[in-house]
Design an enzyme around this catalytic site. Structure first.
Site, PDB file in Angstrom:
ATOM      1  N   LYS A  79      45.272  10.588 -14.196  1.00  0.00           N
ATOM      2  CA  LYS A  79      46.042  10.209 -13.051  1.00  0.00           C
ATOM      3  C   LYS A  79      47.664  10.177 -13.338  1.00  0.00           C
ATOM      4  O   LYS A  79      47.866   9.728 -14.669  1.00  0.00           O
ATOM      5  CB  LYS A  79      45.316   8.994 -12.346  1.00  0.00           C
ATOM      6  CG  LYS A  79      45.869   8.345 -11.187  1.00  0.00           C
ATOM      7  CD  LYS A  79      45.126   6.974 -10.876  1.00  0.00           C
ATOM      8  CE  LYS A  79      45.717   6.490  -9.344  1.00  0.00           C
ATOM      9  NZ  LYS A  79      44.948   5.326  -9.054  1.00  0.00           N
ATOM     10  N   SER A 154      42.808   5.695  -4.302  1.00  0.00           N
ATOM     11  CA  SER A 154      44.061   6.627  -4.615  1.00  0.00           C
ATOM     12  C   SER A 154      43.953   7.539  -5.705  1.00  0.00           C
ATOM     13  O   SER A 154      44.728   8.374  -5.956  1.00  0.00           O
ATOM     14  CB  SER A 154      45.048   5.555  -4.976  1.00  0.00           C
ATOM     15  OG  SER A 154      44.960   4.817  -6.327  1.00  0.00           O
ATOM     16  N   SER A 178      40.151   2.479  -6.317  1.00  0.00           N
ATOM     17  CA  SER A 178      40.681   3.556  -6.393  1.00  0.00           C
ATOM     18  C   SER A 178      39.825   4.524  -7.382  1.00  0.00           C
ATOM     19  O   SER A 178      40.179   5.668  -7.379  1.00  0.00           O
ATOM     20  CB  SER A 178      41.997   3.711  -6.605  1.00  0.00           C
ATOM     21  OG  SER A 178      42.801   3.376  -5.356  1.00  0.00           O
TER      22      SER A 178
HETATM   23  N1  GLN Z   1      43.186   1.450  -0.955  1.00  0.00           N
HETATM   24  C1  GLN Z   1      43.640   0.107  -1.666  1.00  0.00           C
HETATM   25  C2  GLN Z   1      44.948   0.219  -1.460  1.00  0.00           C
HETATM   26  O1  GLN Z   1      45.571   0.912  -0.849  1.00  0.00           O
HETATM   27  C3  GLN Z   1      43.233   0.314  -3.303  1.00  0.00           C
HETATM   28  C4  GLN Z   1      43.969   1.171  -3.828  1.00  0.00           C
HETATM   29  C5  GLN Z   1      43.661   0.988  -5.458  1.00  0.00           C
HETATM   30  O2  GLN Z   1      42.547   0.653  -5.863  1.00  0.00           O
HETATM   31  N2  GLN Z   1      44.583   1.551  -6.318  1.00  0.00           N
HETATM   32  O3  GLN Z   1      45.490  -0.747  -2.174  1.00  0.00           O
END
Ligand code: GLN
Length: 488
Positions: A79, A154, A178
């Site tokens: 990532k 994400s 994510s």
């Molecule tokens: N969807 C969640 C957020 O927007 C989690 C994102 C994540 O785990 N990085 O914060």
């Protein structure tokens, strides 16, 4: 099945038997990248140069009987949140465009020592804020199972790359789901370790008390393998746990005799839970029972506040962490400012996307004098209650099971107009981050339209071995993980 679609451990067995080579595997992955990447946009940066040479070197080591590990020479993806020395690291943001870190994240260093052959840096929601990868400053990633749908987020680029054979496995980060949610949306295994199990050094911070690095793989054996390579104490991360790393692969077993698995009462009547997801989950529970597990109901009463608590705490931490992006220390700087304030403001105005700005504003508000007690402090108290709920539940059961997400992958654009709708997607994943416990998503079946669904298992702190063992038993009793998307 092409080489690029197989798990790492199976390829390693084939390499040991002389049936294939790292060079052939890399060619297969490069081929797939050439074919699929224009449609998927899983990567922000491809690092193709040198991959074949790295594979040749790995093949020589294997021939000499000294492979660095089963991942030696294998094309993996990272990532774009992990700092990679000399390789652009954007975190999905314009504000880091052109940033070439002078050092590697600890997890990158550890994988390099075992023969990492990097395929590229994967797309992501800007600063990991989002659940669909549509918040990337570059372009959205598409789901290989259905190109009109999101791969989740994400870490959606990592998930799409692995699901489509553009990498054999990937690292992601999970602050509120994510890793698990995109793995659920693309039929992969995604494991978020216990907070502190894996070093966060060199991993760009979003919400430091929630962020955790983890693995995204084709099956549980690969997850156990990769987790074993990245876990362990790191003196450069003060929150990293001083605890030995067990042999996760040795822990994999095939039954669940005597294991107690809890179903969460509060999730069973969740209003956004789609009937197809509930049905698949009930089949999953039957499978767990058939493997010898004793299933009972547990209650986590504070769960109803989890989304609210997360969306106060995560933006609060983000508003502080993102203060460093001011146009002075990293990335691009907006020209023509008359003074320092203007320089900061204009750089941020141009450098950050709308969701990141929203979070900075929410977090700054929640932390400001007069509101701190009402929002931040109260959210911290409820977080403690949730932790206590989990502790109590894990006194009663060994594992907790629930669907990974209340619904399968949604269409691109479906939720971008309404941030709250997007936040609701995380209902089942963010409790594990708030409590700091490990959780895994394993392929749990398909919806009637053929979209992947994930089964989520959670365990108590540092029980990754237990978690992987159960996930492996479930995987061994099902065929879901064998199905690959049709790419033509
Ligand atoms: N969807 C969640 C957020 O927007 C989690 C994102 C994540 O785990 N990085 O914060």
């Amino acid at each position: 099945m092409e080489l690029c679609d197989r798990p790492i451990h199976a390829l390693f067995a084939q390499r040991l038997a002389g049936e294939t080579t790292a060079v052939e595997i890399v060619r297969s992955v490069l081929n797939r990248i050439g074919k699929m990447e224009p449609r998927l946009h899983a990567y922000i940066t491809l690092t193709r140069d040198g991959m074949l040479e790295n594979a040749e070197a790995a093949d020589r080591r294997l021939a000499d009987g000294v492979p660095l590990s089963p991942i030696d020479g294998m094309p993996l993806a990272l990532k774009d949140i992990f700092c990679t020395q000399g390789i652009e690291t954007t975190c999905g943001s314009r504000i880091l465009k052109g940033f070439r870190p002078p050092y590697d994240a600890t997890v990158v260093q550890r994988l390099k020592a075992k023969g990492l052959n990097l395929a590229g840096k994967t797309n992501m929601d800007e600063f990991a804020m989002g659940s669909s990868t549509e918040n990337s400053a570059y372009a959205p990633t598409r789901n290989p199972w259905d190109l009109s749908r999101v791969p989740g987020g994400s870490s959606g680029g990592s998930a799409a790359a692995v699901a489509a054979g553009e990498a054999l496995a990937a690292l992601g980060t999970d602050t509120g789901g994510s890793i698990r949610q995109p793995c659920g949306f693309t039929s992969l295994v995604g494991l978020k370790p216990t907070y502190g199990r894996v070093s966060r050094y060199g991993m760009i911070a979003f919400a430091s008390s929630l962020d955790q690095c983890g693995v995204m793989t084709r099956d549980t054996t690969d997850a156990a393998l990769l987790l074993g390579l990245i876990a362990g104490h790191d003196p450069r991360d003060a929150t990293s746990a001083v605890r030995p790393v067990p042999d996760y692969q040795a822990a994999l077993g095939k039954d669940l005799k005597g294991k107690r698995i809890g179903l969460v009462r509060e999730f069973q009547s969740w209003s956004g839970l789609q009937p197809a997801v509930a049905e698949a989950f009930s089949d999953n529970v039957d499978t767990l029972r058939a493997l010898g597990a004793e299933v009972e109901t547990v209650s986590l009463p504070s769960l109803e506040y989890a989304i609210a608590v997360y969306y106060i705490l995560a933006p609060s931490e983000a508003s502080s962490n993102l203060g460093r992006y001011d146009g002075v220390r990293f990335g691009p700087r907006t020209a023509g400012a008359k003074n320092m304030r203007q320089l900061f403001a204009r750089t941020r105005q141009e450098g950050f996307g709308p969701e990141v700005k929203r979070r900075i504003m929410l977090g700054t508000f929640a932390l400001s004098a007069g509101y701190y007690d009402a929002y931040y402090l109260r959210a911290m108290r409820i977080r403690e209650m949730l932790r206590a709920d989990f502790a109590k539940a894990f006194g009663q059961v060994d594992l907790i099971a629930c669907p990974t997400s209340p619904a399968p992958a949604f269409k691109l654009g479906e939720k971008t107009g309404d941030p709250l709708l997007m936040y609701m997607v995380d209902a089942f994943t963010l409790p594990a981050n708030l409590a700091g416990v490990p959780a895994v998503s394993v392929p749990g079946g398909f919806s009637p339209e053929g979209l992947p669904l994930g089964l989520q298992l959670m365990a108590t702190h540092f029980a990754e071995g237990e978690l992987l063992r159960a996930a492996h038993a479930f995987e061994s009793a099902t065929e879901h993980h064998r199905r690959r998307p049709e790419l033509d």
